[in-house]
Design an enzyme around this catalytic site. Structure first.
Site, PDB file in Angstrom:
ATOM      1  N   SER A 177       9.403  -9.750  -2.615  1.00 13.53           N
ATOM      2  CA  SER A 177       9.809 -10.299  -3.881  1.00 13.53           C
ATOM      3  C   SER A 177      10.404 -11.917  -3.694  1.00 13.53           C
ATOM      4  CB  SER A 177      11.547  -9.965  -3.230  1.00 13.53           C
ATOM      5  OG  SER A 177      11.974 -10.059  -4.321  1.00 13.53           O
ATOM      6  N   ASP A 195      -2.355 -19.675  -5.763  1.00 13.81           N
ATOM      7  CA  ASP A 195      -2.863 -19.439  -7.090  1.00 13.81           C
ATOM      8  C   ASP A 195      -2.965 -22.060  -7.344  1.00 13.81           C
ATOM      9  OD1 ASP A 195      -3.121 -16.976  -7.108  1.00 13.81           O
ATOM     10  OD2 ASP A 195      -1.680 -16.678  -8.674  1.00 13.81           O
ATOM     11  N   LYS A 216       6.238  -6.424  -3.024  1.00 11.32           N
ATOM     12  CA  LYS A 216       7.715  -6.257  -3.948  1.00 11.32           C
ATOM     13  C   LYS A 216       7.547  -6.793  -5.028  1.00 11.32           C
ATOM     14  CE  LYS A 216      12.214  -5.686  -4.809  1.00 11.32           C
ATOM     15  NZ  LYS A 216      13.005  -6.360  -6.028  1.00 11.32           N
TER      16      LYS A 216
END
Length: 536
Positions: A295, A306, A320
């Site tokens: 999460s 990224d 998740k």
């Protein structure tokens, strides 16, 4: 004699909703979804009014809600009022209580540490004290459950609880009247300089106080000369989205995408960008993850990866990536309903695949990964080209398909914990051995090791205590090593953990991890990487 019937509050709500749903919905051709709602309400009322036996309508309604949600995704859930309160406490940052960290030695509550400046410390309760009565009710020697004991110790702020305490070296039972207060729930587990210029920060979840706790720790480590940071998110189950965004902002320049969400019909429901002014936007950063990082932990790791801000080390995260909206109901219960999916800045969906209504298969995913060899062998992990993405600054290849795949894979060491060690741990032999040892030797240890670094360098858990534990385990539960190799591995690993537990009881959790992490393979891989000169 006429009997007065008082309908339950849930039934009254059902009746009201039934009246509010227009009668035209019963007509042919009306919206089937709205027809279904009316049918559910009618069924609830009819069962309550006409069923041959008395029914608990509140329970029936809860079962209906749970049943509906079970056919959706694995993270849409219902919790009753009591469970909702317990579930929210670790993230909200406080609860009302007496302020002690404790463990159970056999069936007696032993205080590990009173919370600094908390209610128990103020009245003189000490580490090592045994709480044997609460408001004159015995809690020791009566096999009372841990949950029951906690419910007796906790209570509204301002109320007083009478504790009976047995203290080593003092005859009789001491009495303390403790006035309950707000007790902080800290999510920061460890923050220390692990090597010259290298700091390590670990926290267990993303709660209401996490950002403040972690930023304070980073400032403290920077004052001690930290230039590189290991951010440990191993086994971090996530928490609040805002906390993840706040943390990511400490590592990224202003205006960078952190995460965005898409809901029904692929609608972009919102995005989070870094706010600027971060504490650590330039130093070398490594993020540690494993199969239980989930999460909010995945949001932070995905943003770092990224934007090529740091290196992710460990194993593929849980996956998740569904957004739940908490819907508070009148009685304190709550529905957490999935309304969207999380996407990393490069466009990767964090959520792993799932089959609606098949929560059992979803729960087995980590076990399935292990059986497929994914946790132990990087060559067993394969991604199709359709899941290939590029990082935003350096154009490195990363993969979607659920979870965050690390840049450097560290396999699960299946030989580190022997069968014997796992059984000793499962049956509480290890923790009970540490509690007995610290209980008997606390004053001597505090006098010998006033400085933790001295303890770290020179303390070894006594072999005779280990031998006593192994003999007791063999006699009581027939636990014994298969061979001498298993015995030696068990002794080595268990000694390290016992040393860590003693450090935790004398100091805090941060010292526990300082002991344990000297042999943690993921942490050691991070240190190995940081020993290399930067490419910049």
């Amino acid at each position: 004699m006429t009997r007065t019937h008082h309908p339950s509050p849930i039934l009254l709500v059902a009746c009201l909703l039934l009246l509010l749903v227009p009668a035209r919905l019963c007509a042919q051709g009306s919206d089937p979804r709205e027809m279904g709602i009316r049918k559910l309400l009618q069924s609830t009322i009819m069962i309550n009014q006409m069923y041959v036996d008395t029914v608990n309508i509140d329970r029936q309604v809860e079962d209906a809600i749970t049943g509906m949600l079970s056919k959706l995704d694995p993270h849409s859930t219902y919790t009753n009022a009591a469970d909702t309160k317990k579930m929210n406490e670790p993230l909200q940052g406080t609860f009302d209580g007496i302020g002690v960290q404790f463990n159970m030695l056999e069936d007696t509550l032993v205080v590990i540490q009173p919370v600094s400046k908390g209610p128990s410390e103020k009245v003189g309760i000490l580490a090592g004290d045994r709480i044997v009565t609460v408001n004159d009710t015995a809690i020791a020697g009566v096999k009372m459950s841990r949950e029951n004991i906690m419910s007796r110790l906790r209570g509204p702020k301002g109320t007083t609880v009478k504790l009976g305490v047995v203290r080593r070296g003092i005859q009789g039972v001491l009495t303390f009247n403790v006035k309950r207060d707000k007790i902080p729930v800290n999510t920061l587990d460890a923050a220390y300089i692990i090597r010259p210029g290298v700091g390590l920060v670990r926290f267990s979840s993303f709660g209401a106080t996490t950002h403040a706790e972690v930023t304070e720790a980073i400032r403290r480590l920077q004052a001690q000369g930290m230039q590189s940071l290991i951010l440990d998110l191993q086994s971090n189950g996530g928490g609040y989205l805002n906390a993840a965004a706040e943390m990511a902002s400490e590592f990224l320049p202003k205006g960078e995408m952190i995460v965005y969400t898409r809901g029904r019909a692929n609608i972009n429901m919102g995005e989070f960008r870094s706010s600027g002014g971060g504490l650590f936007t330039e130093g070398r950063l490594i993020v540690l993850v494993d199969e239980y990082s989930a999460s909010a932990a995945e949001i932070l790791a995905g943003a770092v990866q990224d934007h090529d801000r740091g290196t992710i080390i460990g194993r593929r995260t849980f996956g998740k990536g569904l957004v739940q909206r908490p819907i508070e109901l009148e009685d304190g219960s709550m529905i957490r309903l999935t309304i969207a999916r999380y996407y990393t800045p490069s466009g990767r969906c964090i959520q792993k695949p799932y089959e609606k209504g098949n929560a059992k298969s979803y729960a087995r995913d980590v076990i399935d990964r292990y059986n497929r060899g994914e946790l132990t062998n990087a060559d067993s992990i394969h991604f199709p080209d359709s899941l290939r993405y590029k990082t935003l600054n350096q154009g490195r290849t990363v993969y979607g398909g659920g979870g965050i795949m690390p840049d450097i894979f560290v396999p699960l060491d299946t030989t580190r914990y022997t069968r014997l060690h796992r059984e000793l741990n499962a049956r509480s032999y290890i923790v009970n051995t540490s509690l007995r040892y610290i209980d008997k030797n606390r004053k001597k240890l505090q006098k010998t090791y006033s400085d933790f670094n001295d303890f770290l360098q020179h303390f070894t858990f006594p072999r005779e205590e280990l031998d006593r534990m192994l003999a007791d385990a063999e006699k009581t539960d027939s636990l014994r090593p298969r061979d001498d190799e298993e015995l030696q591995k068990t002794i080595h690993t268990t000694s390290l953990i016992l040393k860590g537990l003693v450090a935790r009881d004398l100091w805090d959790m941060s010292e526990y991890f300082q002991v344990i992490y000297e042999e943690d393979p993921v942490v050691q891989q991070a240190l190995k990487l940081l020993c290399k000169p930067s490419d910049d």
